[in-house]
Design a protein around this motif. Structure first.
Motif: not given
Length: 180
Positions: A104-117, A123-135
């Motif tokens: 579950m790839v969060n796009v261009q948000e801070s991990p803090e924002t995504a984790n709070a949500f 939710y327990s699924f694994p989350v990954y972060y695409d901070k720059t939007g490159r992926v």
């Protein structure tokens, strides 16, 4: 004269409303399809190589995940369609988490924002972060959500651009699960 202006305004309003309804129906029916990726004459199409960061700060790449099918979903907390499909991914992760990698790839948000949500919704699924939007860009995306179904060898088998429901998610998973 007043009645004529009112009639013209009413007619314009009806035309605008009808056009909006037509566009909504047309766009909605186009965006909710799972489509099999085109296979070339040379064989299966490899999914684009990528590297993501997980919640502990470790990196993971497509190559690290070979051996099991992969479901990649690109999402953001501000995306209403993304938020609506999250329970389907949680249910699928609960059912197939041992047999399928869920990214579950969060796009261009801070991990803090995504984790709070994620914490708020349990939710327990694994989350990954695409901070720059490159992926996100590597996959050729221009909107959220988007889901890709990749087989155990790393080949892109199907994709869904736009929100998907439980049935569509199941259909995509069935396309990448090994047949017994």
């Amino acid at each position: 004269m007043k009645n004529k202006k009112l009639l013209i305004l009413l007619l314009v309003f009806v035309l605008i409303l009808g056009g909006a309804g037509f566009l909504y129906t047309r766009l909605n029916s186009q965006s909710n399809n799972i489509s099999a990726d085109q296979q070339g004459t040379q064989g299966p199409v490899a999914a684009p190589a990528f590297t993501l960061i997980d919640s502990s700060g470790s990196t993971v790449s497509l190559e690290d995940l070979r051996g099991k099918p992969i479901v990649i979903n690109f999402w953001a907390t501000w995306c209403n369609f993304c938020v609506r499909e999250m329970p389907h991914f949680e249910a699928a992760y609960d059912q197939y988490g041992e047999d399928v990698h869920f990214l579950m790839v969060n796009v261009q948000e801070s991990p803090e924002t995504a984790n709070a949500f994620l914490d708020k919704n349990g939710y327990s699924f694994p989350v990954y972060y695409d901070k720059t939007g490159r992926v996100y860009s590597t996959f050729g995306l221009s909107g959220l959500p988007a889901t890709f179904f990749i087989d155990a060898e790393g080949n892109a088998i199907a994709q869904a651009k736009g929100a998907i429901n439980q049935e569509m998610l199941q259909r995509g998973i069935d396309m990448v699960l090994p047949q017994n």
